[in-house]
Enzyme design. Structure first.
Site, PDB file in Angstrom:
ATOM      1  N   ASN A 116      45.307  36.165  42.786  1.00  0.00           N
ATOM      2  CA  ASN A 116      44.000  36.534  42.235  1.00  0.00           C
ATOM      3  C   ASN A 116      42.898  35.554  42.647  1.00  0.00           C
ATOM      4  O   ASN A 116      41.723  35.917  42.688  1.00  0.00           O
ATOM      5  CB  ASN A 116      44.137  36.590  40.700  1.00  0.00           C
ATOM      6  CG  ASN A 116      42.809  36.568  39.989  1.00  0.00           C
ATOM      7  OD1 ASN A 116      42.114  37.575  39.924  1.00  0.00           O
ATOM      8  ND2 ASN A 116      42.435  35.405  39.440  1.00  0.00           N
ATOM      9  N   SER A 169      38.941  43.955  46.709  1.00  0.00           N
ATOM     10  CA  SER A 169      37.600  44.225  46.152  1.00  0.00           C
ATOM     11  C   SER A 169      37.040  45.517  46.721  1.00  0.00           C
ATOM     12  O   SER A 169      37.302  45.868  47.881  1.00  0.00           O
ATOM     13  CB  SER A 169      36.631  43.096  46.504  1.00  0.00           C
ATOM     14  OG  SER A 169      35.324  43.438  46.095  1.00  0.00           O
ATOM     15  N   TYR A 177      32.634  38.528  53.075  1.00  0.00           N
ATOM     16  CA  TYR A 177      33.469  38.650  51.862  1.00  0.00           C
ATOM     17  C   TYR A 177      34.207  39.985  51.872  1.00  0.00           C
ATOM     18  O   TYR A 177      35.428  40.047  51.671  1.00  0.00           O
ATOM     19  CB  TYR A 177      32.607  38.508  50.605  1.00  0.00           C
ATOM     20  CG  TYR A 177      33.356  38.822  49.322  1.00  0.00           C
ATOM     21  CD1 TYR A 177      34.356  37.981  48.851  1.00  0.00           C
ATOM     22  CD2 TYR A 177      33.063  39.977  48.586  1.00  0.00           C
ATOM     23  CE1 TYR A 177      35.053  38.272  47.679  1.00  0.00           C
ATOM     24  CE2 TYR A 177      33.736  40.275  47.415  1.00  0.00           C
ATOM     25  CZ  TYR A 177      34.741  39.420  46.964  1.00  0.00           C
ATOM     26  OH  TYR A 177      35.429  39.724  45.810  1.00  0.00           O
TER      27      TYR A 177
HETATM   28  N1  LIG Z   1      34.249  40.077  39.102  1.00  0.00           N
HETATM   29  C1  LIG Z   1      34.120  41.056  39.968  1.00  0.00           C
HETATM   30  O1  LIG Z   1      33.183  41.879  39.865  1.00  0.00           O
HETATM   31  C2  LIG Z   1      35.125  41.209  41.092  1.00  0.00           C
HETATM   32  C3  LIG Z   1      35.095  42.403  41.825  1.00  0.00           C
HETATM   33  C4  LIG Z   1      36.009  42.587  42.862  1.00  0.00           C
HETATM   34  C5  LIG Z   1      36.954  41.611  43.135  1.00  0.00           C
HETATM   35  N2  LIG Z   1      36.958  40.446  42.402  1.00  0.00           N
HETATM   36  C6  LIG Z   1      37.996  39.458  42.736  1.00  0.00           C
HETATM   37  O2  LIG Z   1      38.733  39.166  41.575  1.00  0.00           O
HETATM   38  C7  LIG Z   1      39.357  37.897  41.703  1.00  0.00           C
HETATM   39  C8  LIG Z   1      39.116  37.109  40.416  1.00  0.00           C
HETATM   40  O3  LIG Z   1      37.738  36.817  40.297  1.00  0.00           O
HETATM   41  P1  LIG Z   1      36.938  36.889  38.925  1.00  0.00           P
HETATM   42  O4  LIG Z   1      35.987  38.001  39.040  1.00  0.00           O
HETATM   43  O5  LIG Z   1      37.844  36.824  37.779  1.00  0.00           O
HETATM   44  O6  LIG Z   1      36.041  35.561  39.048  1.00  0.00           O
HETATM   45  P2  LIG Z   1      36.318  34.096  38.506  1.00  0.00           P
HETATM   46  O7  LIG Z   1      36.201  34.094  37.016  1.00  0.00           O
HETATM   47  O8  LIG Z   1      35.422  33.213  39.306  1.00  0.00           O
HETATM   48  O9  LIG Z   1      37.846  33.804  38.870  1.00  0.00           O
HETATM   49  C9  LIG Z   1      38.282  33.266  40.092  1.00  0.00           C
HETATM   50  C10 LIG Z   1      39.325  32.206  39.765  1.00  0.00           C
HETATM   51  O10 LIG Z   1      39.940  31.778  40.971  1.00  0.00           O
HETATM   52  C11 LIG Z   1      40.014  30.368  40.970  1.00  0.00           C
HETATM   53  N3  LIG Z   1      40.014  29.933  42.363  1.00  0.00           N
HETATM   54  C12 LIG Z   1      39.076  30.182  43.293  1.00  0.00           C
HETATM   55  N4  LIG Z   1      39.416  29.623  44.455  1.00  0.00           N
HETATM   56  C13 LIG Z   1      40.605  29.004  44.266  1.00  0.00           C
HETATM   57  C14 LIG Z   1      41.469  28.240  45.087  1.00  0.00           C
HETATM   58  N5  LIG Z   1      41.169  27.954  46.358  1.00  0.00           N
HETATM   59  N6  LIG Z   1      42.634  27.797  44.555  1.00  0.00           N
HETATM   60  C15 LIG Z   1      42.934  28.035  43.265  1.00  0.00           C
HETATM   61  N7  LIG Z   1      42.152  28.742  42.433  1.00  0.00           N
HETATM   62  C16 LIG Z   1      40.996  29.213  42.926  1.00  0.00           C
HETATM   63  C17 LIG Z   1      38.812  29.904  40.161  1.00  0.00           C
HETATM   64  O11 LIG Z   1      39.015  28.648  39.539  1.00  0.00           O
HETATM   65  P3  LIG Z   1      38.581  27.262  40.233  1.00  0.00           P
HETATM   66  O12 LIG Z   1      37.216  27.459  40.802  1.00  0.00           O
HETATM   67  O13 LIG Z   1      38.632  26.299  39.090  1.00  0.00           O
HETATM   68  O14 LIG Z   1      39.619  26.992  41.249  1.00  0.00           O
HETATM   69  C18 LIG Z   1      38.704  30.992  39.095  1.00  0.00           C
HETATM   70  O15 LIG Z   1      39.457  30.673  37.941  1.00  0.00           O
HETATM   71  C19 LIG Z   1      38.760  37.261  42.943  1.00  0.00           C
HETATM   72  O16 LIG Z   1      39.686  37.368  44.011  1.00  0.00           O
HETATM   73  C20 LIG Z   1      37.525  38.104  43.222  1.00  0.00           C
HETATM   74  O17 LIG Z   1      37.175  38.101  44.586  1.00  0.00           O
HETATM   75  C21 LIG Z   1      36.072  40.234  41.393  1.00  0.00           C
END
Ligand SMILES: NC(=O)c1ccc[n+]([C@@H]2O[C@H](COP(=O)([O-])OP(=O)(O)OC[C@H]3O[C@@H](n4cnc5c(N)ncnc54)[C@H](OP(=O)(O)O)[C@@H]3O)[C@@H](O)[C@H]2O)c1
Length: 237
Positions: A77, A131, A141
Site C-alpha cells: 500500500n 490508482s 504518478y
Molecule cells: N487517497 C487517495 O485518493 C488515493 C487514490 C488512489 C490511490 N491511492 C494510493 O493509496 C495508497 C495509500 O495512500 P493513502 O491515500 O492512504 O495516503 P497516505 O495516508 O499518505 O498513506 C500512504 C502511507 O504510505 C507510507 N509510505 C509512503 N512511502 C513509503 C515508503 N517508501 N516506505 C514505507 N512507507 C511509505 C506513508 O507513511 P510515511 O510517509 O511515514 O512513510 C503513509 O503512511 C498509496 O499507494 C496511494 O498512491 C490513494
C-alpha cells in the site's frame, strides 16, 4: 494468519489493518517511515509495527530479519504522489519526478515482494494498491500506478502454482488520508465527487473491505486483476 501492510499508519493502509483485525488469529504488522505515526496506530489497533522505507533495499533487509518467517498476506500500500510533473523545470526535473514516482509506487512494492515473496505460504495473497490515476493520463504518478497493475499480472503467473493470488485494488478519490498533504481545495474535492455516479467521497474503508474479501477463501480464483473502487468515476466492461 500473518499479515504485512506497508504504509499502514495512515489512510487506506490503516483502514486495511483495522479490517484485518476481524480475521481470527490475525497477526498484523504495519510499516512506514514515520515512527510516531506507526506507534500511534499500532497502539490504537493493538497490532505490531516496524519502521521501514520500502524504497530502500538496506531497510528492507533489516526489516526482513524482524518480520515473521512466514506470511499469508502482503499488502503493498505504501506510495503516493512523489511530486507533480508540472512543478519540475528542465529535462533533469522531468527525469527526477518520473524516477521519484516510479520508486515511490513501483519499486517499493517490487522490492518488498522480492525480499519477502518467498515467505508467503501456499494459498496466500499479494494485494497491491494502484490508482484511478493509471486510467486518466496522470503523468508520472499515473504511469507508475499503471506499472503496478502490469507487474501484478506477472506476479499472478509467478506465484499461481502455489495457490497464491496477486491483485491490484485501484482506488478513486479517497478522503481522510494524508495523500493530498493538505493541498486538496474544496473546489477540487467537489469536482472529484461530482465525477462519481453515487455522489460521494470514497472512504478508506471502501478499499479495506475489498482487501478483506481478496484475502478470504472466497477470492481464491481471482488473480492477476485490477479491481476498481471509485463510485463509478471510471468504469470497465
Ligand atoms: N487517497 C487517495 O485518493 C488515493 C487514490 C488512489 C490511490 N491511492 C494510493 O493509496 C495508497 C495509500 O495512500 P493513502 O491515500 O492512504 O495516503 P497516505 O495516508 O499518505 O498513506 C500512504 C502511507 O504510505 C507510507 N509510505 C509512503 N512511502 C513509503 C515508503 N517508501 N516506505 C514505507 N512507507 C511509505 C506513508 O507513511 P510515511 O510517509 O511515514 O512513510 C503513509 O503512511 C498509496 O499507494 C496511494 O498512491 C490513494
Amino acid at each position: 494468519m500473518q499479515i504485512l501492510i506497508t504504509g499502514g499508519a495512515t489512510g487506506i493502509g490503516r483502514a486495511i489493518a483495522k479490517e484485518f483485525r476481524n480475521v481470527s488469529g490475525a497477526q498484523i504488522v504495519i510499516t512506514g517511515r514515520t515512527e510516531s505515526a506507526l506507534k500511534d496506530t499500532a497502539a490504537d489497533l493493538g497490532i505490531d509495527y516496524l519502521v521501514c522505507d520500502h524504497s530502500s533495499p538496506e531497510d528492507l533487509s533489516v526489516a526482513a530479519q524482524q518480520l515473521p518467517a512466514e506470511l499469508d498476506v502482503i499488502v503493498n500500500n505504501a506510495g503516493g504522489i512523489a511530486g507533480f510533473d508540472e512543478a519540475r523545470a528542465g529535462l533533469a526535473g522531468v527525469k527526477d519526478v518520473w524516477l521519484e514516482n516510479y520508486v515511490a509506487n513501483v519499486l517499493t512494492a517490487v522490492l518488498t515482494v522480492s525480499e519477502l515473496g518467498r515467505r508467503i505460504n501456499n494459498g496466500g495473497r499479494i494485494i497491491n494498491i494502484g490508482s484511478i490515476a493509471a486510467e486518466s493520463g496522470a503523468g508520472s504518478y499515473g504511469s507508475a500506478k499503471a506499472a503496478v497493475s502490469s507487474w501484478t499480472v506477472g506476479l499472478a503467473k509467478e506465484f499461481g502454482h502455489r495457490g497464491i493470488t496477486a491483485n491490484t485494488i485501484s482506488p478513486g478519490y479517497i478522503a481522510d488520508t494524508d495523500f493530498f498533504k493538505g493541498g486538496l481545495t474544496p473546489e477540487r474535492e467537489r469536482d472529484l465527487v461530482s465525477k462519481t455516479q453515487n455522489g460521494r467521497r470514497g472512504a478508506p474503508e471502501d478499499i479495506a473491505a475489498l482487501a478483506g474479501f481478496l484475502a478470504s477463501p472466497g477470492a481464491a480464483h481471482i488473480t492477476g486483476q485490477t479491481l476498481h473502487v471509485n463510485g463509478g468515476t471510471y468504469t470497465t466492461r
